[in-house]
Design an enzyme around this catalytic site. Structure first.
Site, short mmCIF file in Angstrom:
data_model
loop_
_atom_site.label_atom_id
_atom_site.label_comp_id
_atom_site.label_asym_id
_atom_site.label_seq_id
_atom_site.Cartn_x
_atom_site.Cartn_y
_atom_site.Cartn_z
N LYS A 1 -51.53 -55.03 54.70
CA LYS A 1 -52.56 -56.12 54.67
C LYS A 1 -54.08 -55.35 54.76
O LYS A 1 -55.09 -55.59 54.33
CB LYS A 1 -52.31 -56.74 56.03
N GLY B 1 -43.54 -65.62 64.37
CA GLY B 1 -43.64 -66.46 63.25
C GLY B 1 -42.30 -66.75 62.68
O GLY B 1 -42.06 -67.83 62.38
N ARG B 2 -41.34 -65.86 62.62
CA ARG B 2 -40.00 -66.35 61.83
C ARG B 2 -38.96 -66.90 62.90
O ARG B 2 -37.95 -67.36 62.51
CB ARG B 2 -39.46 -65.01 61.33
N GLU C 1 -37.17 -58.91 58.46
CA GLU C 1 -38.28 -58.56 59.16
C GLU C 1 -37.76 -58.31 60.61
O GLU C 1 -38.75 -57.39 61.27
CB GLU C 1 -39.31 -59.71 59.29
N GLU D 1 -54.03 -64.97 53.43
CA GLU D 1 -53.57 -65.93 52.32
C GLU D 1 -53.82 -67.32 52.89
O GLU D 1 -54.27 -68.29 52.14
CB GLU D 1 -52.02 -65.78 51.95
N LYS E 1 -51.49 -69.06 63.24
CA LYS E 1 -51.80 -68.81 64.96
C LYS E 1 -53.18 -68.56 65.21
O LYS E 1 -53.64 -68.87 65.71
CB LYS E 1 -50.48 -67.59 65.42
N HIS F 1 -21.78 -68.29 38.55
CA HIS F 1 -22.24 -68.25 37.24
C HIS F 1 -23.34 -67.13 36.99
O HIS F 1 -23.88 -67.33 35.62
CB HIS F 1 -22.25 -69.53 36.39
#
Length: 546
Positions: free
Chosen positions: A507, A270-271, A356, A215, A209, A387
């Site tokens: 951050k 964002g999510r 979040e 990152e 954005k 399993h």
């Protein structure tokens, strides 16, 4: 801001506290025996989703009190406020209007007096045009070769949503296109994602954005260097990079033509953004028609959530049950168990969406919360999980509510595979609920010393969510179901489900530490003794190795 009385002081909460001990001692075996119709009654069905919640440790009185709790918490008014575009993200003073991303043309949703739906569709139309060019081969790289590889570079919601959607809808993808994703700042992620790609046939989507995310921009600059070093054409960036961003200046400085910048808005978290321009990689993979079908599925769930009475409202019931298990039974996690291989990334996607959103320790007015908030979400597709970790769910000391998710019609019919898959899903929920008593084990002739090991306590709650077929529309419905369930819980806890201040401190500290790792500077470090020692150890090892 007006201080709201804590949830734990509400009339319904206090009634639930009195009610809980009565239910705590009940076993699902007894609840089903006393009510032969329980499995039919405690279900809800809407817009093609069948939701079975009969295997939760609840009675009719529990449901009545939970619905009363929702009413006392003002859930209806909060839903209406979200759909009106009010700034319900109070700490960032923003609307939370992911619902506008899938609103049909003609619907009016306003932010600060402006209808945002036309903007949404304008971006969707641009995405569709670009996707068609890439899918058809019209869009070519700087050497004249068609684009065959799409690499999405983002992180968090700019990665988890597109990855999940692509994997979930891979059945509908154009198979002569290679779609890959890079999010981790670890250089291995970039190297492995690009090692076998032809740069002349590769398009990078940089999804950020602000176009400043550490990152994402580190990986973006590495991608640009990789491309330019391989193709040795200074103008290659304009044909091999597009951006999903709101920062036109930074996009242009990077070398991307702003005509190839796809916008989204600050009222999209964002999510919650996989159905915005962040989903460009998804649209390229599956085509604009399928992408719009997914949006329609989202919208159908939005309308159901907005209009359905709470006692038949799928996200509301789901959210209330999660709160009941979390706050009264002290169930600290939820296992999400899709019996559908294509949904292998769905639990990871839900981790961000749920944790979040509701991993908060203060209310919207800054007061400490007097109860547990967001549970931990985790899971793997069935039958793989059976399993590995199902042992703990069945016989461990922790209570772990489960969401079983299945699609009745297989996308890839193969012999008896689908029947066996569903038999396992149904059997797991049955075993969790009813278990196996010591008497039943003894009746099988098992030696006395071994009986305790083969006894299953049962009484472990689960929901089963069934849909017809995993289509783009169905995926939209499923994601929106969880979105609105998360919102329901956030309203009841009176927290802001749309901010994420908890990711900021790390951050800021990382930005401070980066230059300290890049030099042998002997100036004193100003961290705690542990962090100082770790930095010194890293520098010594790194610079000695060089």
């Amino acid at each position: 801001m007006t201080t709201i009385a804590p949830l734990t002081q509400s009339v319904a909460w206090q009634a639930l506290k009195v009610h809980y001990p009565k239910v705590q001692s009940l076993h699902l075996r007894q609840l089903f025996a006393d009510d032969p119709m329980r499995g039919e009654r405690l279900t809800a069905e809407a817009i093609g989703i069948y939701f079975d919640y009969a295997k939760h440790r609840i009675t009719d009185e529990t449901l009545m009190l939970l619905l009363q709790l929702a009413a006392e918490s003002g859930l209806r008014s909060r839903i209406d406020a979200m759909f009106r575009g009010e700034k319900i993200n109070v700490t960032e003073k923003r609307s939370a209007l992911h619902i506008a991303l899938r609103a049909p043309k003609g619907q009016v949703i306003t932010v600060d007096g402006e209808d945002v739906v036309p903007e949404v569709h304008a971006v969707l139309d641009r995405m569709a045009d670009f996707s068609t060019q890439v899918r058809s081969g019209v869009w070519k790289g700087c050497t004249g070769k068609r684009i065959r590889n799409i690499v999405n570079i983002g992180i968090g919601g700019s990665d988890l949503g597109p990855v999940m959607a692509y994997e979930s809808l891979r059945h509908y993808s154009q198979r002569d296109l290679t779609i890959r994703f890079i999010s981790n700042i670890d250089g291995t992620a970039f190297v492995e994602a690009t090692h076998d790609l032809d740069a002349a046939e590769t398009l990078f989507i940089i999804a950020s954005k602000t176009f400043t995310t550490l990152e994402t921009m580190t990986n973006a600059h590495t991608a640009r260097d990789w491309l330019l070093n391989t193709l040795n054409q200074p103008d290659a960036v304009a044909r091999h990079f597009v951006a999903v961003s709101t920062n036109a200046e930074a996009v242009a400085q990077f070398g991307i033509d702003t005509a190839n910048m796809f916008e989204f808005w600050d009222w999209v978290g964002g999510r919650y953004s996989m159905d915005s321009a962040i989903g460009l990689s998804t649209m390229i993979a599956i085509g604009s028609d399928h992408f719009r079908a997914m949006l329609d599925g989202f919208h159908q769930m939005d309308e159901h959530f907005r209009t359905a009475p709470f006692d038949r409202n799928l996200p509301v019931i789901m959210g209330l049950l999660s709160l009941w298990n979390n706050n009264f039974f002290d169930a600290q996690t939820v296992a999400v168990l899709p019996y559908e291989q294509y949904l292998k990334r769905f639990p990871a996607y839900l981790q961000q969406l749920t944790m979040e959103s509701n991993g908060k320790h203060v209310t919207q007015d800054g007061q400490a919360i007097a109860c547990q908030t967001g549970p931990i979400y985790w899971g793997e597709p069935g039958t793989n999980g059976q399993h590995s970790f199902y042992q703990l769910i069945h016989q461990g000391t922790r209570l772990i509510p489960c969401d079983f998710i299945g699609f009745v019609e297989p996308l890839n019919p193969l012999g008896t595979h689908h029947d066996v898959l569903f038999a396992n899903m149904f059997a797991q929920s049955e075993a969790l609920a009813f278990g196996k008593t010591a008497e039943e084990v003894e009746a099988e002739g098992i030696p006395a010393w071994l009986v305790p090991h083969q006894t299953f306590e049962g009484n472990r709650p689960s929901s089963t969510i069934l849909l017809g077929r995993l289509t783009p529309e169905a995926l939209g419905k499923l994601v929106a179901l969880y979105e609105h369930s998360v919102f329901t819980q956030g309203v009841l806890w009176n927290i802001d489900s749309f901010d994420q201040w908890g990711v900021e401190l790390g951050k800021a500290l990382a930005a401070r530490i980066i230059p300290e790792l890049e030099t042998e500077d002997r100036n004193p470090l100003n961290h705690d003794s542990s962090t100082n020692t770790l930095i010194q150890h890293y520098r010594k090892a790194r610079f000695q190795s060089h």
